[in-house]
Write an enzyme that holds these catalytic residues in place. Structure first.
Site, PDB file in Angstrom:
ATOM      1  N   HIS A 206      -4.443 122.406  51.288  1.00  0.00           N
ATOM      2  CA  HIS A 206      -4.279 121.000  50.930  1.00  0.00           C
ATOM      3  C   HIS A 206      -5.338 120.201  51.678  1.00  0.00           C
ATOM      4  O   HIS A 206      -5.496 120.369  52.897  1.00  0.00           O
ATOM      5  CB  HIS A 206      -2.876 120.513  51.316  1.00  0.00           C
ATOM      6  CG  HIS A 206      -2.503 119.237  50.632  1.00  0.00           C
ATOM      7  ND1 HIS A 206      -3.086 118.028  50.963  1.00  0.00           N
ATOM      8  CD2 HIS A 206      -1.639 118.974  49.623  1.00  0.00           C
ATOM      9  CE1 HIS A 206      -2.574 117.077  50.188  1.00  0.00           C
ATOM     10  NE2 HIS A 206      -1.696 117.635  49.363  1.00  0.00           N
TER      11      HIS A 206
ATOM     12  N   GLU B 206      -2.025 112.097  40.771  1.00  0.00           N
ATOM     13  CA  GLU B 206      -2.571 113.005  41.785  1.00  0.00           C
ATOM     14  C   GLU B 206      -3.829 113.656  41.246  1.00  0.00           C
ATOM     15  O   GLU B 206      -4.131 113.563  40.046  1.00  0.00           O
ATOM     16  CB  GLU B 206      -1.530 114.068  42.178  1.00  0.00           C
ATOM     17  CG  GLU B 206      -0.390 113.471  42.998  1.00  0.00           C
ATOM     18  CD  GLU B 206       0.671 114.472  43.413  1.00  0.00           C
ATOM     19  OE1 GLU B 206       0.648 115.616  42.940  1.00  0.00           O
ATOM     20  OE2 GLU B 206       1.540 114.081  44.207  1.00  0.00           O
TER      21      GLU B 206
ATOM     22  N   HIS C  94      -1.515 125.557  52.177  1.00  0.00           N
ATOM     23  CA  HIS C  94      -0.444 124.798  51.532  1.00  0.00           C
ATOM     24  C   HIS C  94       0.368 125.629  50.545  1.00  0.00           C
ATOM     25  O   HIS C  94       1.585 125.486  50.478  1.00  0.00           O
ATOM     26  CB  HIS C  94      -1.078 123.610  50.815  1.00  0.00           C
ATOM     27  CG  HIS C  94      -0.122 122.680  50.153  1.00  0.00           C
ATOM     28  ND1 HIS C  94       0.901 122.052  50.837  1.00  0.00           N
ATOM     29  CD2 HIS C  94      -0.022 122.252  48.868  1.00  0.00           C
ATOM     30  CE1 HIS C  94       1.587 121.278  49.993  1.00  0.00           C
ATOM     31  NE2 HIS C  94       1.054 121.397  48.801  1.00  0.00           N
TER      32      HIS C  94
ATOM     33  N   ARG D 119      -7.872 120.011  44.022  1.00  0.00           N
ATOM     34  CA  ARG D 119      -7.734 120.268  45.462  1.00  0.00           C
ATOM     35  C   ARG D 119      -8.792 121.172  46.059  1.00  0.00           C
ATOM     36  O   ARG D 119      -9.242 120.961  47.178  1.00  0.00           O
ATOM     37  CB  ARG D 119      -6.401 120.960  45.693  1.00  0.00           C
ATOM     38  CG  ARG D 119      -5.371 119.988  46.021  1.00  0.00           C
ATOM     39  CD  ARG D 119      -4.080 120.643  46.241  1.00  0.00           C
ATOM     40  NE  ARG D 119      -3.141 119.576  45.967  1.00  0.00           N
ATOM     41  CZ  ARG D 119      -1.866 119.726  45.879  1.00  0.00           C
ATOM     42  NH1 ARG D 119      -1.338 120.914  46.046  1.00  0.00           N
ATOM     43  NH2 ARG D 119      -1.095 118.715  45.648  1.00  0.00           N
TER      44      ARG D 119
ATOM     45  N   ARG E  71      -3.834 125.847  41.719  1.00  0.00           N
ATOM     46  CA  ARG E  71      -2.687 125.132  41.137  1.00  0.00           C
ATOM     47  C   ARG E  71      -2.962 123.635  41.031  1.00  0.00           C
ATOM     48  O   ARG E  71      -3.447 123.006  41.975  1.00  0.00           O
ATOM     49  CB  ARG E  71      -1.455 125.351  42.019  1.00  0.00           C
ATOM     50  CG  ARG E  71      -0.225 124.594  41.551  1.00  0.00           C
ATOM     51  CD  ARG E  71       0.969 124.924  42.414  1.00  0.00           C
ATOM     52  NE  ARG E  71       0.814 124.473  43.772  1.00  0.00           N
ATOM     53  CZ  ARG E  71       1.144 123.260  44.216  1.00  0.00           C
ATOM     54  NH1 ARG E  71       1.641 122.359  43.381  1.00  0.00           N
ATOM     55  NH2 ARG E  71       0.991 122.952  45.480  1.00  0.00           N
TER      56      ARG E  71
HETATM   57  C1  SIN Z   1       1.257 116.559  47.625  1.00  0.00           C
HETATM   58  O1  SIN Z   1       2.141 115.722  47.638  1.00  0.00           O
HETATM   59  O2  SIN Z   1       0.080 116.289  47.771  1.00  0.00           O
HETATM   60  C2  SIN Z   1       1.666 117.985  47.411  1.00  0.00           C
HETATM   61  C3  SIN Z   1       2.191 118.163  46.046  1.00  0.00           C
HETATM   62  C4  SIN Z   1       1.920 119.562  45.589  1.00  0.00           C
HETATM   63  O3  SIN Z   1       1.567 120.425  46.392  1.00  0.00           O
HETATM   64  O4  SIN Z   1       1.988 119.797  44.382  1.00  0.00           O
END
Ligand code: SIN
Length: 505
Positions: A223, A108, A330, A269, A365
């Site tokens: 998000h 991610e 988010h 993010r 975060r």
């Molecule tokens: C996501 O799956 O993109 C969210 C995971 C998160 O907020 O850490």
């Protein structure tokens, strides 16, 4: 009022609350109070996974470094180290409870390695299943559903219990040696959010009521990729889709992240969300697109079954269509200030999960650190509470007055106006004038709420109170922050470049 006694009380039934309950039940009787059903929580909705340096080419120093970079210099380094060092143990604990994870680690944004432990795109559901089954088997844990906590009870400067409204049974009191807040986030401050309906800042309202320190609420995480569709507004498209190779395109087809950041779609993010918002503004359009048409349909269906099915239900085929997306609220990185053992500034009161501000997230975060944080800090909280020698108090001299609850119908417009206010003034991009207007509006709404006549107890109406309290922390924190850092971006500050991407010429 009738009182029940336990060793510890837990408010909330997501991963933070249930982890604490399972760990604390080894030392005494635990009562979990949850305002809806045990499974109504944000954990259940988590798609991505749990970050842990368990891969061959990984180690906790790298996880630590990535967390610090995402946090933009405002993390508490001791809290970050505490978190990342305990991540592999947290995964082992979940496996021991029966949680099933895929063999491959996911990737991610902001992570320098593949380190996301996951169960396809329904990790939260799988984790919550394993943990809640363990809770149901544990004879030392009582779970009270539909129990709305109305206030924390104090005695001699210490939190010694709480009052809760339990449907037809009305107001009841609960006393214990310690109370853990695990109430989750405050997504319902915004109309566009990935959070479930229960995310109404209840822990912030309760903690504020006893004077606990609350900080950093201006660091509201948006998000980047949530579905833009009238029937499924706020539906999350996990960042793991970009980790698997999904790209972002504007309506002209340009892969616009090239114009903003060298890390492209896997930048942290805050960077990606600002880039998308800039494109929406620049091109005067209402969405951008997530393109997965170059990925194999088998892989998409296998790795992202929840998203695949949800999109197909709306006539969108990931292997053929670009998916329309926008950023949405988010996660709240700030909250009730806690130490490494989840202690708040008020003796007897602990907090864990999204409601807490442990210091691990700083100004932003890192993806998939939240479920991890919930396990690690709820574990240390349970160990700390086990060492507490405070006896459960007698019930004399406690403030048991019922909460102010205007008629539910009167609070509907308050909640709607609050969402519009927060979305307008405290979104991804902010201005001083916008935040000042929001401050005035939140104060007006609060005064209006307080002036309404009291009526019968209503959870919806109490949630409005908690949201108003949280909104004030967000607005005041944002106005007080004099630099653009992480998730906070005020376009009026002199050096906007400090916050990351402005479109390249
Ligand atoms: C996501 O799956 O993109 C969210 C995971 C998160 O907020 O850490």
């Amino acid at each position: 009022m009738r009182f029940d006694r336990f060793d510890t009380l837990v408010v909330g039934s997501g991963l933070a609350g249930l982890t604490f309950a399972l760990k604390a039940s080894a030392f005494g009787r635990v009562c979990v109070l949850t305002k809806a059903e045990i499974t109504d929580n944000n954990t259940n909705w988590a798609q991505g996974g749990i970050a842990a340096a368990v891969g061959e080419s990984d180690d906790w120093h790298l996880h630590e470094e990535d967390t610090l970079v995402a946090g933009a210099g405002l993390c508490d380094p001791a809290a970050v180290r505490f978190l990342v060092q305990r991540a592999p143990e947290a995964i082992d604990w979940l496996r021991g409870l029966g949680a099933r994870f895929d063999l491959e680690l996911g990737r991610e944004g902001g992570h320098s390695r593949n380190r996301i432990v996951h169960h396809a795109d329904r990790t939260g559901w799988e984790v919550e299943r394993a943990v809640s089954e363990a809770v149901r088997r544990d004879p030392n844990i009582t779970v009270l559903e539909n129990a709305f906590v109305t206030r924390l009870l104090r005695h001699g400067g210490r939190v010694v219990g709480l009052a809760a409204h339990l449907g037809d049974a009305g107001l009841r009191g609960y006393l214990a040696r310690a109370v853990l807040l695990a109430t989750g986030g405050c997504g319902k401050l915004y109309s566009h959010t990935t959070n479930p309906r229960v995310a109404t800042a209840d822990g912030i309202g309760l903690a504020s009521g006893v004077g606990a320190e609350i900080r950093d609420m201006e660091f509201m995480q948006f998000h980047p990729t949530t579905l833009s569709h009238p029937q499924r507004s706020g539906f999350l498209i996990t960042e793991a889709v970009r980790g698997a190779g999904g790209t972002l395109r504007n309506h002209r087809g340009r892969r616009f992240m090239y114009d903003y950041d060298d890390r492209l779609e896997l930048a942290p993010r805050d960077v990606v969300a600002r880039a998308i918002e800039s494109e929406l503004k620049r091109l005067e359009t209402w969405c951008v697109y997530l393109d997965t048409t170059h990925l194999s349909p088998e892989r998409l269906r296998h790795e992202f079954p929840t998203i695949w099915d949800a999109l197909r239900g709306l006539g969108i085929e990931m292997e053929k269509d670009w998916v329309p997306i926008v950023p949405a609220q988010h996660y709240s990185c700030g909250g009730v200030v806690t130490d490494l053992e989840a202690r708040t500034s008020v003796p007897g009161l602990y907090a864990s999960g999204e409601v807490a501000r442990t210091g691990v997230h700083g100004a932003n975060r890192l993806a998939s650190n939240s479920l991890l944080e919930a396990i690690v800090f709820s574990t240390s909280a349970a160990e700390a509470v086990a060492r507490e020698q405070e006896p459960v108090v007698e019930e004399a001299a406690l403030d048991l007055s019922p909460p102010h609850c205007p008629l539910e119908g009167e609070t509907i417009p308050i909640r709607h106006t609050l969402q519009r206010t927060m979305g307008g003034g405290l979104g991804v991009f902010r201005t001083t004038a916008g935040m000042e207007a929001a401050r005035t509006k939140v104060a007006e709404l609060t005064a209006h709420f307080d002036s309404l006549p009291g009526a019968e107890f209503s959870a919806y109406s109490r949630e409005a109170h908690n949201l108003l309290v949280a909104a004030k922390y967000v607005v005041e924190g944002a106005l007080a922050r004099r630099e653009n850092v992480g998730l906070h971006f005020n376009a009026d500050l002199p050096d906007p470049a400090a916050a990351g991407p402005a479109p390249r010429a």
